[in-house]
Write a protein that holds these residues in place. Structure first.
Motif, PDB file in Angstrom:
ATOM      1  N   VAL A 170       6.300  -2.586   5.992  1.00  0.00           N
ATOM      2  CA  VAL A 170       5.536  -2.156   7.162  1.00  0.00           C
ATOM      3  C   VAL A 170       6.493  -1.811   8.308  1.00  0.00           C
ATOM      4  CG1 VAL A 170       3.796  -2.820   8.848  1.00  0.00           C
ATOM      5  CG2 VAL A 170       3.529  -3.493   6.468  1.00  0.00           C
ATOM      6  N   ALA A 171       7.510  -2.640   8.486  1.00  0.00           N
ATOM      7  CA  ALA A 171       8.501  -2.363   9.535  1.00  0.00           C
ATOM      8  C   ALA A 171       9.187  -1.034   9.262  1.00  0.00           C
ATOM      9  CB  ALA A 171       9.527  -3.492   9.588  1.00  0.00           C
ATOM     10  N   CYS A 172       9.459  -0.776   7.995  1.00  0.00           N
ATOM     11  CA  CYS A 172      10.100   0.475   7.598  1.00  0.00           C
ATOM     12  C   CYS A 172       9.217   1.660   7.962  1.00  0.00           C
ATOM     13  CB  CYS A 172      10.382   0.451   6.097  1.00  0.00           C
ATOM     14  SG  CYS A 172      10.986   2.014   5.457  1.00  0.00           S
ATOM     15  N   LYS A 173       7.960   1.541   7.611  1.00  0.00           N
ATOM     16  CA  LYS A 173       7.038   2.647   7.901  1.00  0.00           C
ATOM     17  C   LYS A 173       6.876   2.849   9.400  1.00  0.00           C
ATOM     18  CE  LYS A 173       4.441   3.307   3.806  1.00  0.00           C
ATOM     19  NZ  LYS A 173       3.255   3.953   3.323  1.00  0.00           N
ATOM     20  N   GLU A 174       6.847   1.759  10.116  1.00  0.00           N
ATOM     21  CA  GLU A 174       6.648   1.855  11.547  1.00  0.00           C
ATOM     22  C   GLU A 174       7.850   2.548  12.195  1.00  0.00           C
ATOM     23  OE1 GLU A 174       5.624  -1.851  13.309  1.00  0.00           O
ATOM     24  OE2 GLU A 174       5.176  -0.946  15.244  1.00  0.00           O
ATOM     25  N   TRP A 175       9.052   2.082  11.837  1.00  0.00           N
ATOM     26  CA  TRP A 175      10.234   2.657  12.464  1.00  0.00           C
ATOM     27  C   TRP A 175      10.424   4.121  12.052  1.00  0.00           C
ATOM     28  CZ3 TRP A 175      13.036   1.800  16.533  1.00  0.00           C
ATOM     29  CH2 TRP A 175      14.176   2.574  16.708  1.00  0.00           C
ATOM     30  N   ASN A 176      10.240   4.366  10.793  1.00  0.00           N
ATOM     31  CA  ASN A 176      10.526   5.707  10.290  1.00  0.00           C
ATOM     32  C   ASN A 176       9.318   6.649  10.346  1.00  0.00           C
ATOM     33  OD1 ASN A 176      13.375   5.442   9.407  1.00  0.00           O
ATOM     34  ND2 ASN A 176      12.498   3.783   8.192  1.00  0.00           N
ATOM     35  N   GLU A 177       8.249   6.150  10.926  1.00  0.00           N
ATOM     36  CA  GLU A 177       7.034   6.942  11.101  1.00  0.00           C
ATOM     37  C   GLU A 177       6.566   7.561   9.787  1.00  0.00           C
ATOM     38  OE1 GLU A 177       8.106   9.517  14.380  1.00  0.00           O
ATOM     39  OE2 GLU A 177       7.371   8.027  15.786  1.00  0.00           O
ATOM     40  N   LEU A 178       6.516   6.749   8.774  1.00  0.00           N
ATOM     41  CA  LEU A 178       6.049   7.221   7.473  1.00  0.00           C
ATOM     42  C   LEU A 178       4.541   7.030   7.389  1.00  0.00           C
ATOM     43  CD1 LEU A 178       8.791   5.582   5.246  1.00  0.00           C
ATOM     44  CD2 LEU A 178       8.671   7.939   6.027  1.00  0.00           C
ATOM     45  N   LYS A 203      -4.795  -1.338  -7.455  1.00  0.00           N
ATOM     46  CA  LYS A 203      -4.060  -0.904  -8.640  1.00  0.00           C
ATOM     47  C   LYS A 203      -4.012  -1.966  -9.734  1.00  0.00           C
ATOM     48  CE  LYS A 203      -1.307   2.826  -6.788  1.00  0.00           C
ATOM     49  NZ  LYS A 203      -1.772   2.851  -5.399  1.00  0.00           N
ATOM     50  N   GLY A 204      -4.380  -3.162  -9.382  1.00  0.00           N
ATOM     51  CA  GLY A 204      -4.382  -4.209 -10.401  1.00  0.00           C
ATOM     52  C   GLY A 204      -2.994  -4.649 -10.841  1.00  0.00           C
ATOM     53  N   LEU A 205      -1.972  -4.248 -10.077  1.00  0.00           N
ATOM     54  CA  LEU A 205      -0.606  -4.681 -10.388  1.00  0.00           C
ATOM     55  C   LEU A 205      -0.306  -5.917  -9.550  1.00  0.00           C
ATOM     56  CD1 LEU A 205       1.270  -1.278 -10.036  1.00  0.00           C
ATOM     57  CD2 LEU A 205       0.759  -2.455 -12.157  1.00  0.00           C
ATOM     58  N   SER A 206      -0.924  -7.018  -9.932  1.00  0.00           N
ATOM     59  CA  SER A 206      -0.777  -8.215  -9.111  1.00  0.00           C
ATOM     60  C   SER A 206      -1.132  -7.845  -7.667  1.00  0.00           C
ATOM     61  CB  SER A 206       0.633  -8.774  -9.248  1.00  0.00           C
ATOM     62  OG  SER A 206       0.702 -10.058  -8.686  1.00  0.00           O
ATOM     63  N   TYR A 207      -0.284  -8.174  -6.697  1.00  0.00           N
ATOM     64  CA  TYR A 207      -0.616  -7.850  -5.303  1.00  0.00           C
ATOM     65  C   TYR A 207       0.023  -6.544  -4.848  1.00  0.00           C
ATOM     66  CZ  TYR A 207      -2.912 -12.284  -4.189  1.00  0.00           C
ATOM     67  OH  TYR A 207      -3.785 -13.336  -4.117  1.00  0.00           O
ATOM     68  N   ASP A 208       0.510  -5.762  -5.801  1.00  0.00           N
ATOM     69  CA  ASP A 208       1.188  -4.514  -5.456  1.00  0.00           C
ATOM     70  C   ASP A 208       0.201  -3.358  -5.547  1.00  0.00           C
ATOM     71  OD1 ASP A 208       2.750  -2.312  -5.207  1.00  0.00           O
ATOM     72  OD2 ASP A 208       3.861  -2.609  -7.075  1.00  0.00           O
ATOM     73  N   ASN A 209      -0.122  -2.772  -4.417  1.00  0.00           N
ATOM     74  CA  ASN A 209      -1.002  -1.608  -4.442  1.00  0.00           C
ATOM     75  C   ASN A 209      -0.275  -0.340  -4.015  1.00  0.00           C
ATOM     76  OD1 ASN A 209      -3.670  -2.710  -5.248  1.00  0.00           O
ATOM     77  ND2 ASN A 209      -3.305  -4.010  -3.480  1.00  0.00           N
ATOM     78  N   GLN A 210       1.043  -0.410  -3.978  1.00  0.00           N
ATOM     79  CA  GLN A 210       1.843   0.778  -3.697  1.00  0.00           C
ATOM     80  C   GLN A 210       2.385   1.335  -5.009  1.00  0.00           C
ATOM     81  OE1 GLN A 210       4.289  -1.444  -0.810  1.00  0.00           O
ATOM     82  NE2 GLN A 210       4.122   0.396   0.432  1.00  0.00           N
ATOM     83  N   GLY A 211       2.804   0.426  -5.861  1.00  0.00           N
ATOM     84  CA  GLY A 211       3.185   0.822  -7.211  1.00  0.00           C
ATOM     85  C   GLY A 211       4.597   1.322  -7.362  1.00  0.00           C
ATOM     86  N   HIS A 212       5.105   2.007  -6.364  1.00  0.00           N
ATOM     87  CA  HIS A 212       6.359   2.706  -6.591  1.00  0.00           C
ATOM     88  C   HIS A 212       7.018   3.064  -5.269  1.00  0.00           C
ATOM     89  CE1 HIS A 212       9.141   5.204  -8.804  1.00  0.00           C
ATOM     90  NE2 HIS A 212       8.567   4.798  -9.915  1.00  0.00           N
ATOM     91  N   LEU A 213       8.318   3.183  -5.307  1.00  0.00           N
ATOM     92  CA  LEU A 213       9.007   3.815  -4.184  1.00  0.00           C
ATOM     93  C   LEU A 213       8.598   5.284  -4.181  1.00  0.00           C
ATOM     94  CD1 LEU A 213      12.541   2.277  -4.637  1.00  0.00           C
ATOM     95  CD2 LEU A 213      11.066   1.928  -2.671  1.00  0.00           C
ATOM     96  N   SER A 214       8.464   5.862  -3.026  1.00  0.00           N
ATOM     97  CA  SER A 214       8.015   7.247  -2.971  1.00  0.00           C
ATOM     98  C   SER A 214       8.405   7.864  -1.641  1.00  0.00           C
ATOM     99  CB  SER A 214       6.504   7.320  -3.151  1.00  0.00           C
ATOM    100  OG  SER A 214       5.880   6.795  -1.999  1.00  0.00           O
ATOM    101  N   ASP A 215       7.932   9.084  -1.424  1.00  0.00           N
ATOM    102  CA  ASP A 215       8.238   9.734  -0.150  1.00  0.00           C
ATOM    103  C   ASP A 215       7.668   8.966   1.024  1.00  0.00           C
ATOM    104  OD1 ASP A 215       5.735  10.369  -1.161  1.00  0.00           O
ATOM    105  OD2 ASP A 215       5.578  12.190   0.025  1.00  0.00           O
ATOM    106  N   THR A 216       6.544   8.269   0.811  1.00  0.00           N
ATOM    107  CA  THR A 216       5.962   7.500   1.914  1.00  0.00           C
ATOM    108  C   THR A 216       6.304   6.015   1.836  1.00  0.00           C
ATOM    109  OG1 THR A 216       3.901   7.224   0.705  1.00  0.00           O
ATOM    110  CG2 THR A 216       4.022   9.083   2.216  1.00  0.00           C
ATOM    111  N   ASN A 217       6.827   5.595   0.717  1.00  0.00           N
ATOM    112  CA  ASN A 217       7.254   4.191   0.594  1.00  0.00           C
ATOM    113  C   ASN A 217       8.762   4.140   0.406  1.00  0.00           C
ATOM    114  OD1 ASN A 217       4.550   3.451   0.518  1.00  0.00           O
ATOM    115  ND2 ASN A 217       4.480   3.463  -1.710  1.00  0.00           N
ATOM    116  N   TRP A 218       9.484   3.952   1.466  1.00  0.00           N
ATOM    117  CA  TRP A 218      10.934   3.834   1.327  1.00  0.00           C
ATOM    118  C   TRP A 218      11.320   2.427   0.925  1.00  0.00           C
ATOM    119  CZ3 TRP A 218      13.171   6.887   6.133  1.00  0.00           C
ATOM    120  CH2 TRP A 218      12.798   8.231   6.004  1.00  0.00           C
TER     121      TRP A 218
END
Lengths: 270, 849, 309
Positions: free
Chosen positions: A22-30, A41-56
């Motif tokens: 969240v800090a990353c997204k806030e600072w980098n305005e993602l 997503k059902g991946l335990s508590y992970d609903n991002q799944g992957h590093l991506s253009d919006t998830n650094w």
């Protein structure tokens, strides 16, 4: 050049709070991920799944429980760009848009990037993705703009448990070695440092893992993509020679035999 | 709050998260520390690094369990059995800290023979009135010596009140052998709380229980300390207060209170929840834990009130000083001894006005208007449907929140409106939505879980018409005062005389939006002399003659002079950081720290030294501010005729209590000792007593608020609710934020593969959860982090759901409060959402046709 | 199953779709036809080269189309010049460690040779008669510089036809990284498809029979070689064979590429009158279609299922 800086990600103290992301997204305005991808997503508590253009930054949640729960653990790993010493993305970039900064970090120059997406597959860790909006390759900058004014990266500052420790790589390595020793003495037999010089010449952002890298979805022995390249070129040359010879054979064979063949064919056709 | 207050004297956490790093063993129970208090959890990890055991006891394997050295499963709502069995273990195996128990607790006190234990009355104590569903607590008093009073005449009001109410000293047996000594009663009371009973009731394997018992015993005593951490997992039960009491008794027996790395860490969820209780937003207290007047007690006049509420011995002898200073702060010059300082103008409670009763009154048309500020009852209230029905009967409602919460939009978006059961045009409530500013848009202080006030500066003006709650409240006050300016009615006296003008914003503060003067507010809270408006440095300076004013005596000292705001102090160090912020009371970080030293004032051990008596300086010194009379020698004798602290000896560390000791035996609405009762919705009957549920629990016999009772086949599974790091409460501050919404976008149900297999549910499937109160739909998360537990021969399945969703915002979903029940603990009227029963079926709500 | 398995769940796809498939396809044909025509030019009689010279008509337009496809595939197409020029330092952008950089240059260099040959073809077909141009074109293809020009041109063409495979192989997606045979596969397929296009371009004339025969025979060799390379390639993928060899992509590979694109044309080469006079035409079209789907499968298959695909 300034000192070589990086981060130690100590998985033994990661509580999976995702504050780093969240800090990353806030600072980098993602932005938030595209709405159709925001779902359970059902991946335990992970609903991002992957590093991506919006998830650094992305936190992995690895649940490992045997049937009677006698062997049970839930591992967390806060993942990001590793700022490798031998950076595959940088090697394959055709426009030198990926550069090494004075902090020895790997940085994408968004004015030079053309969005060819080759770096996406040049990275052995699946870190990079190209933004649909900006059209350029996106990944962690280790908060280059913050480093330039003497601040630590946003994720490291936000981390409540010091799991993400920012600093000069050599001293971080000493810290990691101390932690490794301590954890071993406490019974974590499989603890190890991932990202010493044996991995791509050393990862500036490296990990203290509680188990083998593949448990965390990290490659055991990542290589530069160029490892394939020379072999591939060698085969290309062989292929070139073979096709050339075959074509030559076809075009240089004696005329008479052709003539005979052609006559025969004509006979049949009649 | 009364859970800790009854045992130790104050309701606040007895230690700080920082101090937990000094623990040798940390038991986290009734709390998901890592997920909900991630910042404080760093210190738990620090302790773990130093070799401490970190034990997490919980129905679910959570992110906290993942970080613990040991995880112990249990069934929701059975904590008293587990903790009671630990007490039993400590007593029968003589693992208690004898010197500590004999001298610092009321274990040697002798109880009157009118007291009868649950052992005698099948789960009830003596004095129970089945009609009123309450106890006559006078039957539980101690046998006392005769009353003695000082020879000198009383000088102050406080003295007079104390003289008039003085009680004799309880009789004691320091050998702890008297059959009616607290110690022996305790032993008998918990005799049936055995490891086998733990296995049967909690479902916890015996060996795991014994592991915890052994770890605690080994890590307590002179050289080592253990600490407990709890949060909503203990409070949100019909026996929640008593769960905390059980831990308090255990920690006192082990000698872990008031010592470094020892104590009970009450984890507060919100950044300012402690502050909200201190000042308070509670219905039954005034700032600084003074009682809100109530007609059911002798509170007719100020003197009556003070006689009832102040205690002749111990710290609360000062109650008159605090009450009168509070009235002076509120009513200023208009408050004089002639008019009882305006006491009569304080509203008097006529009954329990807690949240649920307020909504019941709303539903019954008794409450017409409602200010809803920073609360979201339409999604966050237990039995949310009922909450919405109640709000639909209001004439008007003001909602203040940064986003249009479910409460603001229930009239058009609630499930019953979407389904057509209720039409928006039939809801007559006029709703005013005021967008509010957020924390960074106003300065002020937060009081965090370590009772620490920390000042924050305004960083930006709020956008558009958004304003802070302070701003709104101030402006509302200004308008009201203007409206009533010319009123001659006596009832309008408090509005006319309320001190208000000094809050006025400074138009030259450099911002476009001018906030009320937060430093003036802090000064009022801190306290000052009435004559020359000089800040007070300590609550010792407060007077009961109207010469001082203080808005909350426990905060006195935060602003010791006009230019010092200790809440803004930022001088940290490598341990308690006394120079960082301000911990009430008097910047004491570890409360009751006199107990860290032995009778002679020497630390129990070098390793665990904190505060000790310095013979050369003739005062208490150490790493923390001593929580004791600064110059009272450890050898000082108790004066039987004394009032206030004089009644205590130099070795009575729990100064708030009349007797200066931990109340192992301490009266609460549901008994003087914790007793296991099953939750009101439970899969099995109480295996300990004939009495099934808390006999004094508060029920609400209202529309669709039906209880499932014991072993209801329609609702076979135990449900526990919980929070996630990614969201806050019912989500009004998080589900509207894209960065948080995407991290946990949908409501889910955690379910074990064993139960999921029976119900043919896979991860990602929609499931519907049902109770008599309502239905909620969620996505299934099949995980071995939940496990079926064996209770005797019976397997009980437990499922879990986070509380954060509602029908508005970016991340939308059912509110689990469609399922929960309005029921109250008898001490604080808190609900029981941590343990109730449900049915689970595959599919969505609407597929049922 | 580990949802974070490194090989199957951690890597990202570069999202290379139709633009890249078509680019790889046309680049293969451009290179294949240029090489074939050049070999014919260097070995054949004047009569024969009258046919092969038509092959020179393909290179230039296909390279231009390819370049266009490459540019529009970029997410920042307006910056395509960054491939050739490094503006921050104002120096040429040339980077040997990345096949993409070399490929960019190769496209330009080959484009130059293809332009020469295109001109030469126009000269031979008497569409261009300007004496200077005629002299220039002939010098490079018949005169003293023919060998140098054509051999250099063929080297550029060979690079163009193979580097796309090297490019894919220089990556981390298992389906691409596992086998160094991709460039050979792309080259052979480019050759066979290029020859097939040339077959289609050759008019039915008696004086071109000799040439046609050689061309068809060369195509047969290429098809046979391609079969061998393809099977070896799939085998060399090891555990990653499924990325191209099973599912939708596998069906396309075995039915369209191998069956229709290689085995059927091979049968037609063996029985040239199977469909009467149209046999050669049909078989060539099938080879070309097969060439397209080979790239479709090899480019998309290994990306499929990865994040970003």
């Amino acid at each position: 050049m300034a000192e070589r800086v990086g981060m130690l990600i100590d998985t033994s103290t990661c509580i999976g709070c995702k504050a780093c992301g969240v800090a990353c997204k806030e600072w980098n305005e993602l932005p938030m991920a595209p709405e159709d991808k925001v779902e359970f997503k059902g991946l335990s508590y992970d609903n991002q799944g992957h590093l991506s253009d919006t998830n650094w930054r992305h936190v992995k949640f690895i649940e490992q429980f045997n049937e009677d729960r006698s062997d049970s653990r839930w591992l967390f790993l806060s993942d990001s760009c590793k700022h490798c010493q031998q950076a595959g993305c940088m090697e394959v970039c055709p426009t030198n848009a990926i550069i090494r900064t004075e902090f020895d970090t790997v940085f994408i120059d968004h004015d030079t990037c053309i969005g060819c997406r080759y770096c996406v597959t040049g990275c052995p860790f699946g870190v990079i993705q190209v933004s649909d909006i900006k059209g350029t390759a996106q990944k962690c900058t280790l908060c280059y703009d913050r480093l330039q004014v003497g601040e630590q990266p946003a994720c490291a500052q936000a981390c409540p448990t010091d799991c993400i420790e920012f600093g000069e790589v050599d001293s971080l390595m000493k810290l990691a070695e101390g932690r490794e020793k301590l954890l071993k003495s406490q019974g974590y037999d499989n603890v190890r440092i991932y990202g010493k010089s044996d991995i791509l010449g050393g990862l500036n952002v490296f990990y203290l893992l509680l188990d083998k890298p593949d448990v965390y979805g990290l490659p055991e022995n990542p290589q530069l993509p160029q490892k394939n390249m020379m072999k591939s070129y060698t085969f290309s040359i062989a292929g070139m020679v073979a096709t050339g010879v075959l074509a030559l054979l076809a075009f240089r064979s004696r005329r008479m035999s052709h003539k005979a063949d052609a006559d025969q064919d004509q006979d049949k056709a009649v | 709050m009364p859970g800790l207050g009854t045992s130790f004297g104050r309701g606040g956490a007895t230690q700080t998260p920082r101090d937990m790093a000094e623990s040798d063993c940390i038991v986290i129970m009734g709390s998901n520390f890592a997920e909900n208090h991630p910042v404080g959890f760093r210190w738990v990890l620090r302790a773990r690094d130093k070799g401490a055991r970190v034990i997490h006891i919980d129905p679910r394997f959570t992110r906290t369990s993942a970080m613990a050295t040991d995880y112990v499963p249990m069934r929701s709502g059975t904590d008293i059995v587990f903790l009671g069995a630990l007490i039993h273990y400590v007593l029968t195996n003589e693992k208690y800290f004898k010197e500590y128990v004999v001298n610092y607790t009321n274990a040697p006190f002798i109880v009157k023979d009118t007291f009868k234990d649950t052992e005698d009355l099948e789960g009830l104590f003596s004095g129970f009135d089945a009609n009123k569903k309450s106890y006559d607590q006078s039957l539980w008093d101690f046998e006392r010596e005769e009353v003695k009073l000082p020879d000198a005449e009383p000088k102050t009001l406080s003295d007079k009140i104390a003289y008039a109410t003085k009680k004799g000293r309880p009789k004691t047996d320091p050998t702890l052998q008297h059959p009616r000594s607290v110690f022996q009663i305790l032993k008998r009371h918990f005799s049936r709380y055995t490891p086998e009973m733990v296995e049967e009731v909690c479902g916890t394997p015996k060996d795991k229980f014994l592991m915890v018992a052994d770890a605690l015993a080994k890590n307590s005593g002179r050289e080592r300390t253990s600490s407990f951490a709890y949060a909503m997992g203990w409070t949100q039960h019909t026996v929640g207060v008593q769960m905390i009491r059980t831990a308090g008794i255990l920690q006192s027996l082990l000698g872990n209170m008031g010592r470094p790395g020892g104590g009970i860490m009450a984890l507060r969820g919100h950044a300012n929840v402690q502050g909200a209780t201190d000042l308070p937003t509670l219905w039954d207290t005034l700032p600084g834990y003074l009682q809100m007047p109530i007609i059911l007690r002798k509170h007719d006049t100020l003197t009556d009130y003070l006689k009832t509420e102040s205690k002749p011995t111990g710290w609360w002898v000062n109650t008159p000083k605090y009450m009168i200073s509070l009235l002076k702060a509120w009513y200023g010059d208009a408050a004089t001894d002639k008019n009882d300082f305006g006491y009569d103008y304080l509203p008097k409670r006529i009954k329990n006005h807690s949240h649920y009763n307020m909504f019941k009154d709303m539903y019954e048309g008794k409450v017409k208007g409602f200010f809803c500020m920073g609360q979201n009852p339409a999604a966050g209230g237990q039995n949310a449907t009922f909450h919405r029905k109640a709000m639909a009967k209001l004439d008007w409602m003001v909602v203040r929140d940064p986003f249009q919460t479910e409460t603001a939009t229930f009239w058009k978006e609630a499930p019953e409106v979407v389904s057509g059961e209720v039409k928006p045009e039939d809801i007559k409530t006029e709703i005013f939505f005021f967008p509010s500013a957020v924390f960074a848009e106003t300065d002020g202080s937060f009081t965090n879980t370590n009772r620490m006030l920390q000042w924050k500066e305004k960083a930006a003006d709020p956008p558009g018409e958004c304003r802070s709650d302070t701003h709104f409240t101030y402006e509302l006050g200004v308008l009201l005062k203007k409206l009533y300016k010319d009123s001659t009615l006596d009832r309008d006296w408090p509005i006319k005389n309320l001190t208000w003008e000094h809050y006025a914003p400074n138009p030259n503060d450099g911002w476009k939006v001018h906030e009320p003067n937060s430093h003036a507010i802090l000064k009022e809270i801190n306290g000052y002399t009435v004559k020359d408006k000089k800040n007070l440095a300590s609550f010792l300076e407060l007077k009961d003659d109207g010469s001082t004013a203080a808005g909350a005596w426990i905060y006195t000292g935060v602003m010791p002079d006009e230019h010092t705001n200790k809440a803004a102090a930022r001088k940290g160090d490598d341990y308690l950081s006394l120079g960082w912020g301000f911990c009430w009371p008097a910047n004491r970080h570890i409360m009751y720290n006199r107990a860290s030293a032995d009778l002679q004032g020497r630390p129990w051990s070098e390793r665990k030294k904190l505060v000790w008596w310095d013979e050369t300086q003739k005062k208490w010194v150490g790493k923390d501010v001593p929580d004791f009379a600064a110059a009272k020698a450890p050898t000082a004798k108790a004066k039987d005729e004394g009032i206030g602290l004089d009644f205590h000896s130099g070795s009575d560390p729990f100064i708030m209590h009349p007797d200066g000791r931990v109340q192992i035996f301490g009266a609460l609405a549901d008994g003087p000792l914790p007793t296991h009762y099953e939750p009101v919705d439970t899969p099995i009957k109480n295996m300990l007593y004939k009495q099934q549920h808390n006999p004094a629990a508060i029920y609400f016999n209202i529309d669709k608020n039906k209880i499932h009772g014991i072993g209801n086949d329609k609702y076979p599974y135990v449900m526990t609710t919980y929070r996630l790091t990614e969201h806050h409460l019912s989500g009004p501050m998080t589900r509207w934020l894209p960065w948080l919404a995407e991290l946990q976008p949908e409501l889910f149900l955690e379910i074990s593969p064993e139960l999921a297999g029976e119900l043919k549910i896979k991860t990602g499937d929609w499931v519907t959860v049902e109770t008599e109160r309502g239905k909620a739909e969620a996505r299934a998360l099949v995980t071995r982090r939940l496990q079926p537990l064996k209770h005797g021969g019976k397997i009980i399945h437990e499922v879990g759901m986070p509380i954060h969703w509602g029908y508005a915002g970016i991340a939308k979903g059912s509110s689990i409060n469609e399922l929960t029940l309005m029921v109250g603990d008898p001490n604080v009227t808190i609900h029981e959402s941590k343990a109730f029963t449900v049915n689970v079926r595959k599919g969505r709500i609407r597929q049922e046709v | 199953m580990n949802p974070y398995d490194y090989f199957t769940h951690q890597l990202n796809s570069p999202s290379w779709h139709w633009e890249i498939i078509w680019y790889f396809f046309v680049a293969g044909i451009a290179a294949g036809s240029y090489i074939t025509a050049s070999i014919a030019q260097l070995t054949g009689s004047k009569a024969e080269t009258g046919g092969s010279v038509r092959g020179y008509l393909l290179g230039l337009p296909l390279v231009m189309i390819g370049g266009f496809l490459l540019i529009i595939d970029l997410d920042r197409p307006e910056r395509f010049l960054h491939m050739l020029w490094y503006f921050p330092q104002n120096i040429p952008m040339f980077k040997a460690s990345t096949p993409m950089s070399l490929g960019g240059w190769a496209l330009g260099v080959f484009g130059m040779f293809a332009a020469f040959s295109f001109l030469y073809a126009l000269v031979r077909m008497e569409k261009v008669t300007t004496p200077v141009l005629v002299k220039f074109a002939n010098a490079l293809h018949e005169g003293p510089f023919a060998k140098v020009n054509l051999i250099l041109g063929m080297l550029a063409a060979f690079y163009l036809a193979t580097y796309t495979g090297v490019l894919a192989n220089t990556s981390h997606l298992p389906g691409w990284a596992a086998s160094p045979l991709i460039p050979v596969l792309f080259l052979v397929s480019g050759m066979s498809a290029g020859m097939a296009v040339m077959v289609l371009m050759t008019p039915k004339k008696n004086e071109l029979e000799e040439y046609m025969h050689k061309l068809e025979r060369a195509d047969t060799y290429m098809i046979l070689f391609e079969l061998v390379v393809l099977v070896t390639f799939v085998a060399s993928l090891g555990r990653w064979w499924y990325t191209v060899g099973s599912g939708l992509y596998g069906t396309l590979l075995w039915v369209v590429v191998v069956g229709l694109g290689l085995l059927v044309p091979l049968a037609m080469k063996w029985k040239p009158n199977l469909l009467g006079q149209r046999t050669a035409v049909v078989s060539s079209i099938l080879v070309i279609i097969g060439g397209y789907f080979l790239r479709y499968v090899v480019i998309l298959g290994p990306q499929s299922g990865y994040n970003g695909f």
